[in-house]
Design an enzyme around this catalytic site. Structure first.
Site, short mmCIF file in Angstrom:
data_model
loop_
_atom_site.label_atom_id
_atom_site.label_comp_id
_atom_site.label_asym_id
_atom_site.label_seq_id
_atom_site.Cartn_x
_atom_site.Cartn_y
_atom_site.Cartn_z
N ARG A 188 -26.01 31.21 -1.72
CA ARG A 188 -25.78 30.82 -0.30
C ARG A 188 -26.92 29.88 0.11
NH1 ARG A 188 -21.63 30.39 1.85
NH2 ARG A 188 -21.01 32.57 1.52
N GLN B 291 -12.29 30.66 -4.49
CA GLN B 291 -12.68 29.57 -3.58
C GLN B 291 -13.80 28.71 -4.18
OE1 GLN B 291 -12.50 29.33 0.52
NE2 GLN B 291 -14.71 29.61 0.82
N ARG C 2 -19.94 26.84 -9.76
CA ARG C 2 -21.10 27.42 -9.07
C ARG C 2 -21.34 28.87 -9.46
NH1 ARG C 2 -19.31 28.65 -2.78
NH2 ARG C 2 -17.53 29.99 -3.29
N HIS D 113 -22.10 20.70 -2.42
CA HIS D 113 -22.09 21.51 -1.18
C HIS D 113 -23.51 21.69 -0.62
CE1 HIS D 113 -20.98 24.76 1.57
NE2 HIS D 113 -19.72 24.64 1.26
N ASP E 139 -16.17 22.66 10.92
CA ASP E 139 -15.74 22.64 9.51
C ASP E 139 -14.76 21.48 9.39
OD1 ASP E 139 -14.52 25.25 7.22
OD2 ASP E 139 -15.18 23.17 6.92
N GLU F 98 -21.64 17.46 2.88
CA GLU F 98 -21.12 17.69 1.53
C GLU F 98 -20.28 16.50 1.04
OE1 GLU F 98 -18.75 21.19 2.04
OE2 GLU F 98 -20.23 22.14 3.34
O1 TA6 Z 1 -17.73 23.50 2.95
C1 TA6 Z 1 -17.08 24.15 3.97
C2 TA6 Z 1 -16.42 25.40 3.45
O2 TA6 Z 1 -15.26 25.10 2.74
C3 TA6 Z 1 -16.16 26.29 4.65
O3 TA6 Z 1 -14.79 26.38 4.93
C4 TA6 Z 1 -16.78 27.63 4.23
O4 TA6 Z 1 -15.84 28.41 3.55
C5 TA6 Z 1 -17.89 27.16 3.31
O5 TA6 Z 1 -17.28 26.12 2.55
C6 TA6 Z 1 -18.55 28.22 2.49
O6 TA6 Z 1 -17.70 28.70 1.51
P1 TA6 Z 1 -18.25 29.89 0.54
O7 TA6 Z 1 -17.16 30.14 -0.46
O8 TA6 Z 1 -19.51 29.38 -0.09
O9 TA6 Z 1 -18.55 31.04 1.46
#
Ligand code: TA6
Length: 299
Positions: free
Chosen positions: A58, A82, A87, A169, A213, A273
């Site tokens: 994070r 996601q 990563r 990111h 966002d 990003e």
């Molecule tokens: O970069 C923006 C995003 O896609 C947000 O929607 C939020 O989900 C963020 O990434 C963080 O995602 P993560 O999977 O690292 O918690």
């Protein structure tokens, strides 16, 4: 004076003779620290970030590949977690090099480059089961005085074509989000993910006054700059990355993330990003795709 390198089996660090430094965790090839010559940190890292490989980091600069967010209607990547597996995977440290970069004041400045690699062989069985293509990623982190360049080369080593998305990111550190303005996105279309994914058009500077966002498609490939209190603090330039995501979780989303602390830390970070995420990069067998960013700080 020399660039000094150090690596234990979990991270690699380079320090320039002038004091600038960068630290890269082998977990995710995640940059967890980037400091200027005086040691002041340019990236934001949650104080409860998992640095043991148990979760994506994070903060810092996590890598997003082969999918940004989730893509339920994209067959090849629909089952991936996601932001994909890059990563969350253990990368290999491929090596380091130093070179002299001509600097403004004529003195030859040293720069340090760290290279990292990930291929199918480095994936967990789970990730391989969900995305089984042959691929190779080379991630290069180049530390110069006053700037950091991160570049990802994606190669299709398979006999079949496949599609991917790529994003860097980056969690930039800011003093006070309420004083921040983002310039360089004027006129750009963006998808507003906190307002029903509506497509809107940016006019003027971006100010952060709540959860933000947005996936921008800038009209040209110009720099994106972050200013605080009217003074430019960062410039981000992109190579071959047509989108810029701007994200700040604000109070509620920060409260909802177990690994986000301190809870008011959203006031000290802004994600800028660079990525290629509004469509898909289709790679034929043997094709390569490269995307890069350079972040310059202005002290
Ligand atoms: O970069 C923006 C995003 O896609 C947000 O929607 C939020 O989900 C963020 O990434 C963080 O995602 P993560 O999977 O690292 O918690």
């Amino acid at each position: 004076p020399q660039v000094t390198f150090s690596d234990d089996n979990s991270s690699v660090r380079a320090v320039l003779p002038t004091g600038e430094s960068v630290t890269v965790l082998l977990h995710g090839a995640t940059i967890t620290s980037w400091t200027d010559a005086s040691g002041s940190e340019k990236l934001w890292l949650s104080s409860s970030a998992h640095l043991d490989g148990s979760k994506p980091v994070r903060g810092g600069i996590p890598l997003v590949f082969p999918v940004f967010g989730t893509a339920p209607d994209h067959a090849q990547t629909a089952s991936l977690a996601q932001h994909g597996f890059a990563r969350s995977s253990r990368w290999e440290f491929l090596g380091k090099s130093t070179s002299e970069s001509a600097s403004g004041d004529g003195a030859a400045d040293l720069s340090a480059k760290l290279d990292f690699g990930l291929s199918a062989a480095g994936l967990s069985e789970e990730a391989k089961g969900k995305w089984s293509f042959a691929f190779n990623l080379i991630y290069s982190v180049t530390l110069n005085r006053g700037s950091l360049t991160t570049s990802l080369v994606v190669t299709n080593d398979d006999e079949k074509a496949w599609d991917c998305q790529v994003l860097l990111h980056t969690y930039l550190r800011v003093k006070d989000i309420n004083e921040v303005e983002v310039h360089g996105l004027d006129g750009a279309q963006y998808v507003d993910k906190v307002d029903g994914a509506k497509t809107k058009s940016q006019s003027g500077a971006v100010k952060i006054t709540g959860e933000t966002d947005r996936v921008y498609t800038p009209v040209a490939n110009g720099p994106v700059t972050v200013a605080e209190g009217g003074k430019k603090t960062f410039t981000v330039t992109r190579d071959n990355l047509s989108n810029v995501v701007v994200w700040n979780p604000w109070t509620d989303k920060a409260a909802g993330m177990g690994d986000f602390s301190p809870k008011d830390g959203f006031k000290n970070m802004l994600c800028i990003e660079p990525g290629s995420v509004s469509g898909w990069q289709s790679l034929e067998p043997g094709d390569a795709y490269e995307g890069a960013q350079t972040i310059t700080y202005h002290s």
